[in-house]
Every structure is written in C-alpha cells, then in structure tokens.
Design a protein around this motif. Structure first.
Motif, PDB file in Angstrom:
ATOM      1  N   GLU A 162       0.834  -1.202   0.000  1.00 52.53           N
ATOM      2  CA  GLU A 162       0.000   0.000   0.000  1.00 52.53           C
ATOM      3  C   GLU A 162       0.872   1.256   0.000  1.00 52.53           C
ATOM      4  OE1 GLU A 162      -3.253   0.174  -0.563  1.00 52.53           O
ATOM      5  OE2 GLU A 162      -3.179  -2.013  -0.753  1.00 52.53           O
ATOM      6  N   LYS A 163       1.958   1.270   0.790  1.00 61.18           N
ATOM      7  CA  LYS A 163       2.891   2.405   0.816  1.00 61.18           C
ATOM      8  C   LYS A 163       3.483   2.623  -0.577  1.00 61.18           C
ATOM      9  CE  LYS A 163       4.687   1.883   5.513  1.00 61.18           C
ATOM     10  NZ  LYS A 163       5.911   1.594   6.265  1.00 61.18           N
ATOM     11  N   PHE A 164       3.863   1.537  -1.235  1.00 61.55           N
ATOM     12  CA  PHE A 164       4.447   1.597  -2.572  1.00 61.55           C
ATOM     13  C   PHE A 164       3.456   2.235  -3.548  1.00 61.55           C
ATOM     14  CE2 PHE A 164       4.916  -0.340  -6.787  1.00 61.55           C
ATOM     15  CZ  PHE A 164       6.202   0.088  -7.095  1.00 61.55           C
ATOM     16  N   LYS A 165       2.217   1.788  -3.514  1.00 59.91           N
ATOM     17  CA  LYS A 165       1.198   2.335  -4.418  1.00 59.91           C
ATOM     18  C   LYS A 165       0.987   3.824  -4.153  1.00 59.91           C
ATOM     19  CE  LYS A 165      -1.536  -1.875  -5.135  1.00 59.91           C
ATOM     20  NZ  LYS A 165      -2.847  -2.513  -4.877  1.00 59.91           N
ATOM     21  N   GLU A 166       0.944   4.198  -2.882  1.00 58.50           N
ATOM     22  CA  GLU A 166       0.744   5.607  -2.512  1.00 58.50           C
ATOM     23  C   GLU A 166       1.901   6.462  -3.023  1.00 58.50           C
ATOM     24  OE1 GLU A 166      -1.104   8.859  -1.338  1.00 58.50           O
ATOM     25  OE2 GLU A 166      -1.994   6.857  -1.260  1.00 58.50           O
ATOM     26  N   ASN A 167       3.140   6.002  -2.826  1.00 55.41           N
ATOM     27  CA  ASN A 167       4.318   6.733  -3.326  1.00 55.41           C
ATOM     28  C   ASN A 167       4.291   6.861  -4.835  1.00 55.41           C
ATOM     29  OD1 ASN A 167       5.417   7.253  -0.807  1.00 55.41           O
ATOM     30  ND2 ASN A 167       6.618   5.354  -0.797  1.00 55.41           N
ATOM     31  N   LYS A 168       3.853   5.824  -5.497  1.00 56.27           N
ATOM     32  CA  LYS A 168       3.787   5.814  -6.943  1.00 56.27           C
ATOM     33  C   LYS A 168       2.789   6.872  -7.435  1.00 56.27           C
ATOM     34  CE  LYS A 168       3.715   2.434 -10.646  1.00 56.27           C
ATOM     35  NZ  LYS A 168       3.471   1.061 -11.025  1.00 56.27           N
ATOM     36  N   ARG A 169       1.644   6.954  -6.741  1.00 51.16           N
ATOM     37  CA  ARG A 169       0.619   7.949  -7.096  1.00 51.16           C
ATOM     38  C   ARG A 169       1.161   9.375  -6.887  1.00 51.16           C
ATOM     39  NH1 ARG A 169      -3.602   4.132  -5.194  1.00 51.16           N
ATOM     40  NH2 ARG A 169      -2.986   4.631  -3.089  1.00 51.16           N
ATOM     41  N   LYS A 170       1.904   9.594  -5.813  1.00 51.72           N
ATOM     42  CA  LYS A 170       2.430  10.926  -5.491  1.00 51.72           C
ATOM     43  C   LYS A 170       3.428  11.398  -6.543  1.00 51.72           C
ATOM     44  CE  LYS A 170       1.955  10.716  -0.486  1.00 51.72           C
ATOM     45  NZ  LYS A 170       2.671  10.630   0.791  1.00 51.72           N
ATOM     46  N   HIS A 171       4.213  10.480  -7.105  1.00 55.39           N
ATOM     47  CA  HIS A 171       5.285  10.860  -8.018  1.00 55.39           C
ATOM     48  C   HIS A 171       4.848  10.900  -9.480  1.00 55.39           C
ATOM     49  CE1 HIS A 171       7.994  10.954  -4.733  1.00 55.39           C
ATOM     50  NE2 HIS A 171       8.065   9.644  -4.551  1.00 55.39           N
ATOM     51  N   ARG A 172       3.593  10.856  -9.730  1.00 55.50           N
ATOM     52  CA  ARG A 172       3.116  10.932 -11.132  1.00 55.50           C
ATOM     53  C   ARG A 172       2.951  12.318 -11.583  1.00 55.50           C
ATOM     54  NH1 ARG A 172      -1.336   6.192 -12.010  1.00 55.50           N
ATOM     55  NH2 ARG A 172       0.031   4.497 -11.559  1.00 55.50           N
TER      56      ARG A 172
END
Length: 172
Positions: A162-172
């Motif tokens: 979940e942390k990985f997905k959240e970070n991925k969303r932030k860096h788009r």
C-alpha cells in the motif's frame, strides 16, 4: 469407405437424426456401391426415402447393420477412383502413424522420462515452499520471543504494498 481385393469401393454415410438427414450437408455418393447408415429409430420415422436419397443408394439400419435396401452398382470415373484410393491411403497412413507412436518404445521412454523430471520439479518446488514457510514461521515466532513484538509478515507485506502504491501515485 472400404475396398475389396477386386478394387470395388463401398462408401458409407452416417445420418443420426431426421434434421441431419434433411440438412443441406452434402451427401457424397462416390463409390461403386453407396450406403446410407441410419439408426432404427430414424429409419422408422421416414416413410419415403426417395425424398432424401437416390434409388441406387443402399440403406443399412441399426446396430446389427441390417440391409433394408440393396445398393446398385454405379460407374466410377478413373479420376474419382484415384481420388477415393488416395483418400483411403492418407487415412490409413494417419492411423498407422498414431498406432506407430503408441507402440514406439522410444516415445514411451521419452514420455516416462519427462514425467519423472516433472515429478522431481514438483517435489523440489514443494520442498522450497515448505522451507520458506518454516523460515517465515521461525522469524515471526523468534521475533516475538526475543523482542516481545508480535509480527505477521503477510500483513506487513500488505502494508508495504500500500505504501508503494501511494508513493507511486504521489510521483506521477
């Protein structure tokens, strides 16, 4: 299709239902003698066979292959006779290839060897899975004993995902 020692070719066409008999599917009457093979039930449903097949076609009925109408001999062109014989040869060749493969000891040995190899691979994967499961169990258990912390790697892995997905969303 059959052929006797004198080169007489007999062709058989099988029809199972009245719809099958009525269909526009081509009825091929190529041999010296031609037969329609039907079940007793279908035979009894039809009162006038001339609607469905020419008069020179024989009718064979039921499991006992009872002849209800004799086939009349037809002239077959040399071209058609060659085509029928070639078709029969191709069919026999394919059946012999299947038989040969089934009887081939080398082929059987190859398949048995492949089965044994796949069984070893399956057993090895099972052993690795058990070892991994024991490592996870040991880690969770001894972490609890040593540090007094109850952990569950499955839930921790889910949180990290979940942390990985959240970070991925932030860096788009």
């Amino acid at each position: 299709m059959t052929m006797d020692s004198k080169g007489i070719i007999r062709c058989y066409e099988l029809k199972v239902t009245l719809q099958d008999l009525k269909s526009n599917a081509k009825k091929s009457w190529y041999g010296h003698y031609n037969y329609l093979v039907v079940g007793r039930e279908l035979y009894n449903q039809v009162s006038d066979w001339s609607k469905y097949i020419p008069e020179h076609i024989g009718i064979v009925v039921g499991y006992s292959l009872e002849s209800k109408r004799k086939a009349q001999k037809c002239e077959v062109t040399t071209e058609t006779e060659i085509m029928l014989k070639e078709s029969m040869i191709r069919s026999m060749y394919h059946k012999m290839q299947k038989y040969k493969d089934a009887q081939s000891l080398d082929k059987q040995k190859q398949l048995q060897s492949r089965i044994r190899r796949l069984e070893r691979e399956r057993d090895s994967a099972y052993d690795r899975a058990l070892k991994a499961e024991m490592i996870v169990f040991d880690y969770e258990t001894y972490k609890s004993y040593n540090d007094g912390v109850d952990i569950n790697l499955a839930s921790m892995a889910k949180e990290e995902k979940e942390k990985f997905k959240e970070n991925k969303r932030k860096h788009r």
